[in-house]
Scaffold this motif. Structure first.
Motif, PDB file in Angstrom:
ATOM      1  N   THR A 214       0.854  -1.193   0.000  1.00  0.00           N
ATOM      2  CA  THR A 214       0.000   0.000   0.000  1.00  0.00           C
ATOM      3  C   THR A 214       0.889   1.242   0.000  1.00  0.00           C
ATOM      4  O   THR A 214       1.798   1.371   0.827  1.00  0.00           O
ATOM      5  N   ARG A 215       0.629   2.116  -0.946  1.00  0.00           N
ATOM      6  CA  ARG A 215       1.487   3.302  -1.097  1.00  0.00           C
ATOM      7  C   ARG A 215       1.134   4.359  -0.051  1.00  0.00           C
ATOM      8  O   ARG A 215       0.003   4.425   0.436  1.00  0.00           O
ATOM      9  N   HIS A 216       2.134   5.195   0.261  1.00  0.00           N
ATOM     10  CA  HIS A 216       1.936   6.211   1.302  1.00  0.00           C
ATOM     11  C   HIS A 216       0.707   7.076   1.002  1.00  0.00           C
ATOM     12  O   HIS A 216      -0.068   7.413   1.897  1.00  0.00           O
ATOM     13  N   HIS A 217       0.506   7.432  -0.276  1.00  0.00           N
ATOM     14  CA  HIS A 217      -0.635   8.265  -0.653  1.00  0.00           C
ATOM     15  C   HIS A 217      -1.952   7.583  -0.265  1.00  0.00           C
ATOM     16  O   HIS A 217      -2.881   8.229   0.235  1.00  0.00           O
ATOM     17  N   ASP A 218      -2.024   6.260  -0.499  1.00  0.00           N
ATOM     18  CA  ASP A 218      -3.272   5.537  -0.219  1.00  0.00           C
ATOM     19  C   ASP A 218      -3.489   5.365   1.286  1.00  0.00           C
ATOM     20  O   ASP A 218      -4.631   5.397   1.759  1.00  0.00           O
ATOM     21  N   VAL A 219      -2.413   5.178   2.036  1.00  0.00           N
ATOM     22  CA  VAL A 219      -2.531   5.121   3.509  1.00  0.00           C
ATOM     23  C   VAL A 219      -3.038   6.480   4.009  1.00  0.00           C
ATOM     24  O   VAL A 219      -3.944   6.563   4.842  1.00  0.00           O
ATOM     25  N   ASN A 220      -2.492   7.541   3.459  1.00  0.00           N
ATOM     26  CA  ASN A 220      -2.845   8.900   3.871  1.00  0.00           C
ATOM     27  C   ASN A 220      -4.333   9.198   3.654  1.00  0.00           C
ATOM     28  O   ASN A 220      -4.967   9.871   4.466  1.00  0.00           O
ATOM     29  N   HIS A 221      -4.902   8.661   2.555  1.00  0.00           N
ATOM     30  CA  HIS A 221      -6.278   9.024   2.207  1.00  0.00           C
ATOM     31  C   HIS A 221      -7.300   7.942   2.520  1.00  0.00           C
ATOM     32  O   HIS A 221      -8.470   8.091   2.179  1.00  0.00           O
ATOM     33  N   ASP A 222      -6.886   6.857   3.157  1.00  0.00           N
ATOM     34  CA  ASP A 222      -7.833   5.766   3.371  1.00  0.00           C
ATOM     35  C   ASP A 222      -8.877   6.105   4.442  1.00  0.00           C
ATOM     36  O   ASP A 222      -8.522   6.514   5.557  1.00  0.00           O
ATOM     37  N   PRO A 223     -10.178   5.898   4.141  1.00  0.00           N
ATOM     38  CA  PRO A 223     -11.218   6.273   5.111  1.00  0.00           C
ATOM     39  C   PRO A 223     -11.224   5.412   6.381  1.00  0.00           C
ATOM     40  O   PRO A 223     -11.527   5.918   7.463  1.00  0.00           O
ATOM     41  N   VAL A 224     -10.889   4.112   6.256  1.00  0.00           N
ATOM     42  CA  VAL A 224     -10.871   3.237   7.446  1.00  0.00           C
ATOM     43  C   VAL A 224      -9.771   3.692   8.398  1.00  0.00           C
ATOM     44  O   VAL A 224      -9.970   3.820   9.618  1.00  0.00           O
ATOM     45  N   LEU A 225      -8.586   3.955   7.847  1.00  0.00           N
ATOM     46  CA  LEU A 225      -7.482   4.414   8.701  1.00  0.00           C
ATOM     47  C   LEU A 225      -7.779   5.800   9.269  1.00  0.00           C
ATOM     48  O   LEU A 225      -7.526   6.064  10.450  1.00  0.00           O
ATOM     49  N   THR A 226      -8.322   6.678   8.440  1.00  0.00           N
ATOM     50  CA  THR A 226      -8.607   8.038   8.917  1.00  0.00           C
ATOM     51  C   THR A 226      -9.556   7.984  10.104  1.00  0.00           C
ATOM     52  O   THR A 226      -9.409   8.739  11.070  1.00  0.00           O
ATOM     53  N   ARG A 227     -10.495   7.031  10.065  1.00  0.00           N
ATOM     54  CA  ARG A 227     -11.469   6.943  11.163  1.00  0.00           C
ATOM     55  C   ARG A 227     -10.906   6.206  12.383  1.00  0.00           C
ATOM     56  O   ARG A 227     -11.072   6.649  13.519  1.00  0.00           O
TER      57      ARG A 227
END
Ligand SMILES: Cc1cc2nc3c(=O)[nH]c(=O)nc-3n(C[C@H](O)[C@H](O)[C@H](O)COP(=O)(O)OP(=O)(O)OC[C@H]3O[C@@H](n4cnc5c(N)ncnc54)[C@H](O)[C@@H]3O)c2cc1C
Length: 273
Positions: free
Chosen positions: A76-89
């Protein structure tokens, strides 16, 4: 700035990657985003005889809600980790920290697995996973094993991964009760001169330090002081305890210790303590 000659093997699955690593042994190196390994190769600080390119292995780029934790695929790329809704929540620290890695180009190529496996004490994501009390899933010829973050980083650019193992997944407990990442840099896209990550969950607070020793470090004295009821300001005074920062053109060891105390106080307060 030209790497030494190497052979190149592209793999399409984790078993293929493990076979290639087993066949070529210590001469082989996995490559994912290439944003840490290639600079080392260009400087000839790394001279692998065989590059095993796993960058296009499908199914290793994902974020999954697994109940008490979130599982993140190694590619998983840093950009996708940064914008992921599950992680953000559920794990906002990890999402936030991924957005602080390098610049947009780096975040679109670099992978979380590469950042963790590289084991650079100046990297942002290893400290975040450490503060969260996460763990890594390593797959080798004998199957999977789960390695706690506290045992994973073993020395400068050294991890618990065996030469024939692939890091497949990073697991982070849900921690959404408060978080902060303080990264002291001269320019916004630089590596941290010092960084401090804080994650709060279920009444506990994890605190970790970037670039304060040969490995990413847990600020154990700060965590213990907080557990005994110390204020953020008082606990932060312990931030340099047990650290071993180096001096370089950016900062002396003394200045890094000072930064650790100041940034820890700011991070704890930003996290609501
Ligand atoms: C200009 C620039 C600025 C940067 N700024 C920052 C920054 O501010 N903060 C920061 O933290 N990082 C920074 N980085 C590093 C960046 O985050 C890298 O993307 C990351 O460290 C490595 O990810 P990668 O996928 O590129 O790994 P690679 O370079 O492909 O691999 C790195 C190492 O990990 C191993 N590896 C990779 N994937 C696996 C796997 N799945 N299993 C086992 N081993 C594996 C490789 O063999 C290699 O040893 C920067 C890089 C550049 C070029």
């Amino acid at each position: 700035m030209i790497p030494a000659a190497f052979d190149y093997v592209r793999v399409d699955s984790v078993p293929e990657a493990i076979s290639a690593l087993t066949e070529h042994g210590e001469d082989a190196k996995l490559i994912a985003g290439g944003h840490s390994l290639l600079p080392l190769m260009k400087l000839r600080l790394a001279t692998p005889a065989v590059l095993v390119d796993m960058g296009r292995v499908p199914d290793l780029s994902y974020v999954r809600d697994e109940g008490d934790h979130v599982a993140v695929g190694a590619l998983t790329r840093h950009h996708d980790v940064n914008h992921d809704p599950v992680l953000t929540r559920h794990v906002p620290l990890l999402a936030y920290v991924a957005g602080k890695v390098g610049d947009p180009q780096v975040r679109h190529r670099g992978t979380i697995g590469g950042s963790i496996a590289h084991g650079d004490p100046a990297s942002d994501l290893p400290a975040a996973v450490l503060a969260l009390g996460g763990s890594m899933v390593a797959r080798g010829p004998n199957g999977d094993r789960v390695i706690p973050a506290s045992e994973f980083f073993q020395g400068f650019l050294e991890t618990a991964l065996a030469p024939d193992e692939v890091l497949t997944e990073i697991r982070v407990p849900k921690a959404a009760a408060g978080h902060a990442y303080q990264k002291f840099v001269r320019r916004s896209q630089d590596w941290a001169i010092v960084g401090v990550a804080v994650a709060r969950a279920n009444g506990t607070t994890g605190v970790s330090l970037v670039n304060m020793g040969p490995v990413p470090l847990r600020a154990a004295a700060v965590e213990a002081a907080l557990a005994q009821g110390a204020s953020a300001a008082d606990a932060a005074e312990q931030a340099a305890e047990g650290t071993d920062p180096t001096g370089d053109h950016n900062a002396s060891p003394e200045f890094r210790r000072h930064l650790a105390r100041v940034l820890t106080r700011r991070a704890l307060q930003e996290a609501g303590l």
